[in-house]
Scaffold this motif. Structure first.
Motif, mmCIF file in Angstrom:
data_model
loop_
_atom_site.group_PDB
_atom_site.id
_atom_site.type_symbol
_atom_site.label_atom_id
_atom_site.label_comp_id
_atom_site.label_asym_id
_atom_site.label_seq_id
_atom_site.Cartn_x
_atom_site.Cartn_y
_atom_site.Cartn_z
ATOM 1 N N ILE A 17 0.711 -1.514 -0.189
ATOM 2 C CA ILE A 17 0.108 0.048 0.078
ATOM 3 C C ILE A 17 1.242 1.495 -0.261
ATOM 4 O O ILE A 17 0.708 2.041 -0.615
ATOM 5 C CB ILE A 17 -1.052 -0.204 1.332
ATOM 6 N N ILE A 18 1.682 1.403 0.653
ATOM 7 C CA ILE A 18 2.882 2.711 0.784
ATOM 8 C C ILE A 18 3.714 2.547 0.089
ATOM 9 O O ILE A 18 3.175 3.713 -0.883
ATOM 10 C CB ILE A 18 3.871 2.137 1.693
ATOM 11 N N ARG A 19 4.061 1.480 -1.281
ATOM 12 C CA ARG A 19 4.272 1.315 -2.351
ATOM 13 C C ARG A 19 3.281 2.527 -4.132
ATOM 14 O O ARG A 19 3.586 2.845 -4.230
ATOM 15 C CB ARG A 19 4.862 0.757 -3.510
ATOM 16 N N ALA A 20 1.780 1.583 -3.434
ATOM 17 C CA ALA A 20 1.137 2.577 -4.315
ATOM 18 C C ALA A 20 1.046 3.949 -4.163
ATOM 19 O O ALA A 20 0.672 4.749 -4.942
ATOM 20 C CB ALA A 20 -0.540 1.927 -3.934
ATOM 21 N N CYS A 21 0.984 4.401 -2.791
ATOM 22 C CA CYS A 21 0.668 5.978 -2.173
ATOM 23 C C CYS A 21 1.643 6.460 -3.165
ATOM 24 O O CYS A 21 1.683 7.462 -3.013
ATOM 25 C CB CYS A 21 0.688 5.729 -0.542
ATOM 26 N N ASN A 22 2.733 6.195 -2.749
ATOM 27 C CA ASN A 22 3.847 7.076 -3.248
ATOM 28 C C ASN A 22 4.113 6.982 -5.141
ATOM 29 O O ASN A 22 4.508 7.768 -5.245
ATOM 30 C CB ASN A 22 5.692 5.572 -3.120
ATOM 31 N N GLU A 23 3.784 5.936 -5.604
ATOM 32 C CA GLU A 23 3.361 6.635 -7.130
ATOM 33 C C GLU A 23 2.162 7.427 -7.179
ATOM 34 O O GLU A 23 1.826 7.874 -8.911
ATOM 35 C CB GLU A 23 2.999 5.020 -7.927
ATOM 36 N N MET A 24 1.633 7.218 -6.044
ATOM 37 C CA MET A 24 0.030 8.276 -5.887
ATOM 38 C C MET A 24 0.270 9.616 -5.986
ATOM 39 O O MET A 24 -0.335 10.448 -5.846
ATOM 40 C CB MET A 24 -1.339 7.754 -5.424
ATOM 41 N N GLY A 25 1.543 9.759 -5.352
ATOM 42 C CA GLY A 25 1.857 10.986 -4.847
ATOM 43 C C GLY A 25 0.879 11.347 -3.459
ATOM 44 O O GLY A 25 1.235 12.892 -2.838
ATOM 45 N N ILE A 26 1.030 10.457 -2.345
ATOM 46 C CA ILE A 26 0.109 10.268 -0.822
ATOM 47 C C ILE A 26 1.252 9.948 0.248
ATOM 48 O O ILE A 26 2.048 9.171 -0.259
ATOM 49 C CB ILE A 26 -1.058 9.345 -1.343
ATOM 50 N N SER A 27 0.972 11.069 0.576
ATOM 51 C CA SER A 27 1.904 11.043 2.000
ATOM 52 C C SER A 27 1.905 9.310 2.510
ATOM 53 O O SER A 27 0.330 9.144 2.871
ATOM 54 C CB SER A 27 2.060 12.033 3.598
#
Length: 447
Positions: A17-27
């Protein structure tokens, strides 16, 4: 779109989930127990906070502590992953009351589908086929008479169950009352709810689940099936997509019923409708999982859709960009769950330090994990330490690719089930796709 999300989980799914958020620009904000202070998800997140001691009840199941961290850090949403609080209606409701978006369906839907007998009744009313049975065992004597009517074996299941707990298979009438009592007590201990229901126990069946995506605009799309029949004690070991023995007309009807099931409860977010498929190609609704599944990567490979990102987008109110006619299935994907356990000692969980780690590579080979060299596996949590997933243009190539990847995978310091997975893939029953949910029970007797 959310600017900051808290991940209320640990291990490989928190990392995913963290990796998905990183790719979406989400902290991202991670929470962790004292035992997980050196875990990968703690180091990958933008912020990390300890929420309690090692035991689950004191940390990852501590709803108040998790929501407190979310509010204090300015998170707009919480992603529960799978397991833990992911299907806890009370937690989802608390998130809503605290003005933090729960990335999943509405708490009322979680409660309704989490009650297995209520789910059965709902599906029957919607026209989805269900296994013959009793929606709730209120009177043991009446249930015993009903069991005799539909014929043994039967299965007693926890209404609020999951993970293979609160389940008893009854082969003989004289064992019925004891089985009900044992299932009820186990369910009460595991889920705080001792209600059980009854179904005809279907033998020689496949466990086939359909992945659905439902947005807040009312669109429901099915992303095809996963064959999850390779199980030990109701715990999945190997999953694949597509199901090689599923006929195309049956697939279309099962997909239609999956969409029908989601619409019947006004579902939003990712969800999985689980079916049992018998030798006559008849299928029956088993349950609905109102969360992201462990085996979601195989669907991502065969559809080319990152469903974790879409789960987050849908929670933020974004309309799903695909219609059913846009979904194209390609190739074959297989996932092997890698567990830290000693297969030769009745699958006893293993903990300890990983002395050497080599992760397999190559085109379309993926290892979702949170372990690293010198990582210390704690004794407090689930034994799954990774998921090895491969994709190929056809099933024969996918099997060979997985066999090669399993041979290349090196995890020293703890025992794993990787060798067992390789041996299963070499079995003629697996290669033909004709295996059922009881395959491992027979295979392991001589293993």
């Amino acid at each position: 779109m959310f600017s900051k999300i808290l991940i209320a989980n640990r291990g490989e799914i928190a990392v995913r989930i963290i990796r998905a958020c990183n790719e979406m620009g989400i902290s991202t904000v991670a929470v962790y127990s004292e035992a997980d202070a050196n875990s990968l998800h703690v180091n990958l997140a933008d912020e990390s906070y300890c929420i309690g001691p090692a035991l689950l009840k004191d940390s990852y199941l501590n709803m108040t502590a998790i929501i407190d961290v979310a509010i204090a850090t300015g998170c707009q949403a919480i992603h529960p992953g799978y397991g833990l609080l992911s299907e806890n209606a009370r937690f989802a409701e608390l998130c809503e009351k605290c003005n933090v978006k729960f990335i999943g369906p509405h708490y009322s839907v979680i409660a309704k589908m989490g009650d297995k007998d209520e789910a059965r009744r709902t599906m029957k009313a919607a026209g989805v086929p269900v296994v013959p049975g009793l929606d709730e065992i209120a009177d043991v004597a009446e249930a015993k008479a009903f069991a005799a009517k539909i014929g043994y074996p039967v299965i007693v299941k926890a209404s609020a169950g999951g993970g293979g707990r609160g389940i008893r298979i009854v082969e003989r009438e004289e064992d019925f009352e004891t089985a009900v009592a044992l299932a009820s007590n186990e369910a009460l201990s595991a889920f705080g709810n001792g209600k059980v229901y009854l179904e005809k126990f279907l033998t020689d069946v496949k466990h086939v689940e359909m992945q659905i995506v439902a947005d807040e605009q009312g669109n429901v799309v099915c992303l095809g099936e996963r064959d999850c029949s390779m199980q030990r004690k109701n715990q999945k070991l190997i999953e694949e997509s597509p199901c090689v023995v599923l006929k195309e007309d049956v697939r279309r009807e099962m997909m239609r019923c999956a969409v029908l099931a989601a619409k019947a409860v006004n579902y939003t977010s990712l969800g999985t409708i689980e079916f049992l498929l018998d030798k006559n190609n008849d299928f029956y609704f088993m349950e609905m999982n109102t969360r992201l599944q462990v085996e979601h990567p195989v669907t991502e490979y065969v559809t080319g859709i990152d469903i974790v990102k879409w789960q987050i987008r849908i929670a933020a109110g974004v309309e799903f960009m695909y219609k059913q006619e846009d979904i194209r299935f390609r190739g074959c994907a297989i996932e092997c769950r890698i567990n830290a356990e000693d297969v030769r000692k009745n699958f006893r969980p293993c903990c300890g330090r990983i002395n050497l780690l080599h992760i397999p590579g190559g085109p379309w080979v993926r290892f979702d994990t949170a372990i690293y060299q010198d990582y210390m596996i704690p004794p407090y949590y689930d034994s799954m330490i990774g998921k090895l997933i491969v994709f190929a243009r056809d099933r024969t190539e996918a099997i060979r690719k997985m066999q090669a990847a399993l041979c290349e995978l090196v995890i020293e310091g703890v025992c794993t089930n990787a060798e067992l997975s390789g041996d299963i893939l070499a079995e003629p029953a697996f290669k033909s796709g004709e295996y059922c949910t009881n395959f491992l029970d027979k295979f392991l007797k001589n293993y």
